[in-house]
Scaffold this active site. Sequence first.
Site, PDB file in Angstrom:
ATOM      1  N   LYS A 186       0.806  -1.212   0.000  1.00 17.35           N
ATOM      2  CA  LYS A 186       0.000   0.000   0.000  1.00 17.35           C
ATOM      3  C   LYS A 186       0.844   1.269   0.000  1.00 17.35           C
ATOM      4  CE  LYS A 186      -3.545  -2.549   2.206  1.00 17.35           C
ATOM      5  NZ  LYS A 186      -3.817  -3.185   3.485  1.00 17.35           N
ATOM      6  N   ARG A 187       1.943   1.184   0.725  1.00 17.58           N
ATOM      7  CA  ARG A 187       2.759   2.389   0.779  1.00 17.58           C
ATOM      8  C   ARG A 187       3.842   2.369  -0.299  1.00 17.58           C
ATOM      9  NH1 ARG A 187       7.425   0.686   2.438  1.00 17.58           N
ATOM     10  NH2 ARG A 187       8.349   2.724   2.098  1.00 17.58           N
TER      11      ARG A 187
END
Length: 481
Positions: A247-248
């Site tokens: 996600k990051r």
Amino acid sequence: MNDMELVMTTRTRFAPSPTGFLHIGGARTALFCYLFARHTGGTYILRVEDTDRERSTHEAVAVILQGLEWLGLKPDEGPFFQSDATDLHRQTALQLVAAGKAYRCSCTREELDAMREEQRLRQEKPRYDGRCRERTDPPSDDRPYVIRLKTPRDGEVVWDDMIQGRIRVSNGELDDLILLRSDGSPTYNLAVVVDDHHMGITHVIRGEDHVSNTPRQIHIFEALGWTPPAYAHMPLLHGTDGAKLSKRHGAVSVLQYRDNGYLPEAVNNYLVRLGWSHGDQEIFTMVEMVALFDVHHVGRSAAIFNVSKLDWINGQHIRSAAPEVLLPELIAHLERQGIAHPDPALVRALLPTVRERAKTMVEMADKSRFYFQAPQTYDDKAVRKHLRPEILDPFAALVAALTALSAWDATALEAAFKSVIADHDLKMGQLAQPVRVAITGSDVSPSIFDVLAILGRDAALARLNACLDFFRGRCVSEGQG
RNA sequence: GUCCCGUUCGUCUAGUGGCCUAGGACAUCGGCCUUUCACGCCGGCAACACGGGUUCGAUUCCCGUACGGGACGCCA
């Protein structure tokens, strides 16, 4: 259904943690779980791993569900929430303590940090050294403690991974993992084992980043006297930089793909080919994927996400999709692009002219816009190239011929074009291109006869006459200059 | 650092000892088709990480090296 069939039925689960959106890597895991279950006639379950109350949110759950629904990967059972079974998890841990298979550990975080630091200095793998394991002094209740599993000290854990093959890990590499935190809440590894057991999960299909958890979980199963499920660890999906997608790090929500004009079946098709193949076949419908998918034929190496192949696959699915599927999608994207309430009949008529030319629904909508909006300006380059003075007369003649046309269909239109180019000794392109400019403002469009026919007589003639005025004005000013 | 896993064209992959002068697909390059752009079709470029074994014979089996990834939390 008799008992035998019950025993044989496969049950898989997709178990995301609700700390953010569902990204493409998670979607791939869900797809493989789904395909395995469908292929084997089993059940595919969604379990939300929300034991981390700090970071879990309801919004994330909703978005994950939405993503799965869009992909057509709605679970047969669930969503279940791991946090609903907290009492069961706790009791199970206590039961293990009572059986002498787990113990209280009152080491502080500071102690643990110091321990790990020392180990690192000695170039060892950081792990709990088990100093509370054989303590004879009675544990006091006033000092906070956690519950740790008594991991076997000797021997090894071996399992036959359906994807990775036989994996063996020496127990000496493992430590006594925490089952219950000092606040009494269960940790991930405990919760997974208890839930997988009670939900009757037969096959755990998950990312390769979980292989290191597997021996720990097998130990918990064994301490509890339960049979572990079969495991299949999928190779990870990597970003263009070769590192795990997260996600990051480079990953976006699957819903972003919907917004970018990808069809869910195409996204699934692309994803299933990352690690799995069936001979030389590239394009699969969902039905084919279910019929042909075999987890034993999943490769073991990580794959890099590549948009251009996704684009191509999406184009293939666009071309083979039923108009009923494409129609609402195209309307939605047209609206997003500022075309208010596009006429469904018109959209249906123009669809065949643009579907061969688009790789995404966004692109298709973009290529369809001119049907709804007359050009505000004409592309400079196209004007210079195609609205040349020597074409003015033939162009005017064409407009006159079209105005006089009784039937307004592609065949009649083409005949009118041919008559004009014959009269003026032109090639089709010399006349068709100026008309494209008049109708679309640019020199790119589907077959101009189809376009004219679909646009209708009034709209087409209005645009042609407007352009004729512009064309004349341009020739006059050029003549003077 | 330790443990686990991986390594075939730029990318996704086929390949399980001889069928491989390694096949397909995307991308890329060239051509054809054509009213433009696409689609489609034809063709080109392009890979078994390296070193040792085993074998009559290794992309395929074994070992090592290199490189890459993952895991080492009172996160999941």
